[in-house]
Design a protein around this motif. Structure first.
Motif, mmCIF file in Angstrom:
data_model
loop_
_atom_site.group_PDB
_atom_site.id
_atom_site.type_symbol
_atom_site.label_atom_id
_atom_site.label_comp_id
_atom_site.label_asym_id
_atom_site.label_seq_id
_atom_site.Cartn_x
_atom_site.Cartn_y
_atom_site.Cartn_z
ATOM 1 N N GLN A 28 -8.190 8.902 33.398
ATOM 2 C CA GLN A 28 -9.397 9.117 34.175
ATOM 3 C C GLN A 28 -10.210 10.237 33.533
ATOM 4 O OE1 GLN A 28 -7.620 9.785 38.121
ATOM 5 N NE2 GLN A 28 -8.607 7.892 38.783
ATOM 6 N N GLU A 29 -11.513 10.200 33.785
ATOM 7 C CA GLU A 29 -12.388 11.153 33.113
ATOM 8 C C GLU A 29 -13.573 11.504 34.015
ATOM 9 O OE1 GLU A 29 -13.144 10.027 29.067
ATOM 10 O OE2 GLU A 29 -15.168 10.829 29.130
ATOM 11 N N GLU A 30 -13.857 12.793 34.144
ATOM 12 C CA GLU A 30 -15.037 13.225 34.881
ATOM 13 C C GLU A 30 -16.259 13.151 33.974
ATOM 14 O OE1 GLU A 30 -13.173 16.368 38.143
ATOM 15 O OE2 GLU A 30 -14.186 17.130 36.359
ATOM 16 N N VAL A 31 -17.326 12.548 34.483
ATOM 17 C CA VAL A 31 -18.555 12.381 33.709
ATOM 18 C C VAL A 31 -19.717 12.991 34.485
ATOM 19 C CG1 VAL A 31 -20.163 10.736 32.670
ATOM 20 C CG2 VAL A 31 -17.696 10.262 32.657
ATOM 21 N N LYS A 32 -20.431 13.897 33.829
ATOM 22 C CA LYS A 32 -21.597 14.514 34.457
ATOM 23 C C LYS A 32 -22.836 13.711 34.114
ATOM 24 C CE LYS A 32 -23.708 19.001 35.350
ATOM 25 N NZ LYS A 32 -23.658 20.459 35.061
ATOM 26 N N LEU A 33 -23.575 13.291 35.139
ATOM 27 C CA LEU A 33 -24.748 12.450 34.965
ATOM 28 C C LEU A 33 -26.020 13.284 34.820
ATOM 29 C CD1 LEU A 33 -23.954 9.770 37.707
ATOM 30 C CD2 LEU A 33 -23.316 9.737 35.280
ATOM 31 N N ARG A 34 -27.084 12.612 34.428
ATOM 32 C CA ARG A 34 -28.386 13.260 34.276
ATOM 33 C C ARG A 34 -28.833 13.927 35.572
ATOM 34 N NH1 ARG A 34 -32.908 11.622 36.224
ATOM 35 N NH2 ARG A 34 -31.957 9.639 36.818
ATOM 36 N N THR A 35 -28.462 13.344 36.714
ATOM 37 C CA THR A 35 -28.860 13.858 38.018
ATOM 38 C C THR A 35 -28.128 15.136 38.410
ATOM 39 O OG1 THR A 35 -27.182 12.474 39.079
ATOM 40 C CG2 THR A 35 -29.377 11.527 38.812
ATOM 41 N N GLY A 36 -27.096 15.498 37.645
ATOM 42 C CA GLY A 36 -26.272 16.651 37.982
ATOM 43 C C GLY A 36 -25.008 16.265 38.723
ATOM 44 N N GLU A 37 -24.944 15.019 39.172
ATOM 45 C CA GLU A 37 -23.759 14.519 39.870
ATOM 46 C C GLU A 37 -22.623 14.277 38.881
ATOM 47 O OE1 GLU A 37 -22.549 10.786 42.839
ATOM 48 O OE2 GLU A 37 -24.477 10.823 41.795
ATOM 49 N N THR A 38 -21.401 14.532 39.322
ATOM 50 C CA THR A 38 -20.220 14.260 38.509
ATOM 51 C C THR A 38 -19.418 13.138 39.154
ATOM 52 O OG1 THR A 38 -20.070 16.541 37.693
ATOM 53 C CG2 THR A 38 -18.081 15.204 37.545
ATOM 54 N N ILE A 39 -19.137 12.098 38.372
ATOM 55 C CA ILE A 39 -18.333 10.980 38.873
ATOM 56 C C ILE A 39 -17.044 10.906 38.051
ATOM 57 C CG2 ILE A 39 -20.373 9.692 39.601
ATOM 58 C CD1 ILE A 39 -19.941 7.876 37.139
ATOM 59 N N THR A 40 -16.066 10.216 38.607
ATOM 60 C CA THR A 40 -14.806 9.998 37.903
ATOM 61 C C THR A 40 -14.705 8.532 37.516
ATOM 62 O OG1 THR A 40 -13.690 11.780 39.110
ATOM 63 C CG2 THR A 40 -12.289 10.147 38.020
ATOM 64 N N ILE A 41 -14.476 8.288 36.223
ATOM 65 C CA ILE A 41 -14.371 6.919 35.731
ATOM 66 C C ILE A 41 -12.949 6.672 35.218
ATOM 67 C CG2 ILE A 41 -16.802 6.895 35.080
ATOM 68 C CD1 ILE A 41 -15.897 7.163 32.135
ATOM 69 N N GLU A 42 -12.595 5.411 35.109
ATOM 70 C CA GLU A 42 -11.336 5.017 34.486
ATOM 71 C C GLU A 42 -11.635 4.510 33.088
ATOM 72 O OE1 GLU A 42 -9.320 2.141 36.854
ATOM 73 O OE2 GLU A 42 -9.501 3.298 38.707
ATOM 74 N N ARG A 43 -10.793 4.913 32.137
ATOM 75 C CA ARG A 43 -10.969 4.448 30.769
ATOM 76 C C ARG A 43 -9.671 3.854 30.238
ATOM 77 N NH1 ARG A 43 -14.375 8.158 26.796
ATOM 78 N NH2 ARG A 43 -14.156 6.206 25.642
ATOM 79 N N GLU A 44 -9.834 2.878 29.364
ATOM 80 C CA GLU A 44 -8.681 2.216 28.755
ATOM 81 C C GLU A 44 -9.008 1.916 27.299
ATOM 82 O OE1 GLU A 44 -6.558 -1.103 30.819
ATOM 83 O OE2 GLU A 44 -7.191 -2.271 29.058
ATOM 84 N N VAL A 45 -8.048 2.178 26.432
ATOM 85 C CA VAL A 45 -8.184 1.847 25.016
ATOM 86 C C VAL A 45 -6.957 1.048 24.600
ATOM 87 C CG1 VAL A 45 -8.356 2.722 22.665
ATOM 88 C CG2 VAL A 45 -9.567 3.889 24.499
ATOM 89 N N ARG A 46 -7.198 -0.097 23.975
ATOM 90 C CA ARG A 46 -6.105 -0.906 23.451
ATOM 91 C C ARG A 46 -6.023 -0.699 21.946
ATOM 92 N NH1 ARG A 46 -8.067 -6.347 26.645
ATOM 93 N NH2 ARG A 46 -8.015 -5.428 28.752
ATOM 94 N N HIS A 47 -4.841 -0.391 21.487
ATOM 95 C CA HIS A 47 -4.614 -0.107 20.073
ATOM 96 C C HIS A 47 -3.913 -1.277 19.388
ATOM 97 C CE1 HIS A 47 -5.579 4.257 20.264
ATOM 98 N NE2 HIS A 47 -5.193 4.109 21.516
ATOM 99 N N ALA A 48 -4.125 -1.356 18.093
ATOM 100 C CA ALA A 48 -3.423 -2.342 17.275
ATOM 101 C C ALA A 48 -3.165 -1.726 15.912
ATOM 102 C CB ALA A 48 -4.239 -3.625 17.143
ATOM 103 N N GLY A 49 -2.180 -2.258 15.204
ATOM 104 C CA GLY A 49 -1.862 -1.735 13.885
ATOM 105 C C GLY A 49 -3.043 -1.833 12.954
ATOM 106 N N GLY A 50 -3.215 -0.791 12.134
ATOM 107 C CA GLY A 50 -4.359 -0.810 11.228
ATOM 108 C C GLY A 50 -4.366 0.336 10.258
ATOM 109 N N GLY A 51 -3.265 1.085 10.197
ATOM 110 C CA GLY A 51 -3.212 2.179 9.245
ATOM 111 C C GLY A 51 -3.431 3.515 9.912
ATOM 112 N N GLY A 52 -3.342 4.565 9.116
ATOM 113 C CA GLY A 52 -3.439 5.920 9.649
ATOM 114 C C GLY A 52 -4.766 6.573 9.433
#
Length: 217
Positions: A28-52
């Motif tokens: 989860q990540e807090e994001v500050k918007l242009r309006t000054g409001e802060t919302i909490t979003i969910e993020r997901e990253v899928r990884h796959a082999g590809g080197g270092g």
């Protein structure tokens, strides 16, 4: 025999490395918007082999990004964005989301960054219209400058829990992230280094890099 033993050691090392890497990372990540409001979003990253090549990837690369949130928070409809583009030089890394915000007319938008060739980088804009994300066509016109408000370390495979706005700001600004990741605009397509300029070539429908006259590099 020695060569065979070395191969076994190499395979064992790579297996151990991949076992220690998560294929899907959620946080989860807090994001500050242009309006000054802060919302909490969910993020997901899928990884796959590809080197270092990705510093935090530990032998994997981010293949897919997902952003999910409700607005108004908790009670509003669920909004999801999925990455759809890959960096052209490698054709393996997914575009990296940099900005999530509300425009002055209360339309959600996202900016991502994508390598279009070995020298040129493009900021891609998406707008949330009538329940779907629409990619805004590329233009040579300047775009508004937006400071990056999403976590730049999204390539790591050991993220979890909540990343607060303060923690993210500190890591984004003091971490070793290159300058073109820290903000979007005013140019929509930029060259990765001084002395170069990227221009659209209509005949091939690609970007070409031009060395700026007088630069001796």
């Amino acid at each position: 025999m020695k060569k065979f033993s070395l191969t076994l050691v190499t395979v064992a090392f790579l297996t151990t490395l991949l076992i220690g890497c998560k294929s899907t990372v959620n946080w989860q990540e807090e994001v500050k918007l242009r309006t000054g409001e802060t919302i909490t979003i969910e993020r997901e990253v899928r990884h796959a082999g590809g080197g270092g090549a990705w510093p935090q990837g530990q032998g994997t690369v981010p293949k897919h990004h997902l952003i999910r949130f409700r607005y108004p928070p908790k009670t509003g409809p669920l909004i999801e964005w999925h990455s759809t583009k890959f960096d052209m030089p490698r054709a393996s890394w997914a575009e990296l989301p940099l900005v999530l915000d509300l425009s002055t007319d209360n339309t959600w938008f996202i900016y991502t960054i994508q390598w279009v060739n070995d020298y040129c980088i493009r900021y891609v804009k998406y707008q949330f219209q009538q329940g779907i994300w629409i990619e805004i066509p590329w233009s040579e016109e300047p775009i508004d400058v937006h400071e990056t408000n999403l976590y730049l370390g999204a390539g790591s495979n050991d993220l979890e829990g909540l990343i607060s706005f303060g923690t993210k700001y500190l890591k984004n600004t003091t971490g070793k992230f290159i300058w073109f990741l820290k903000k979007v605009g005013p140019k929509q397509v930029i060259a990765r280094s001084d002395g170069l300029r990227c221009e659209w070539e209509p005949s091939t429908e690609t970007f070409k890099v031009i060395r700026i006259k007088g630069d001796k590099k």
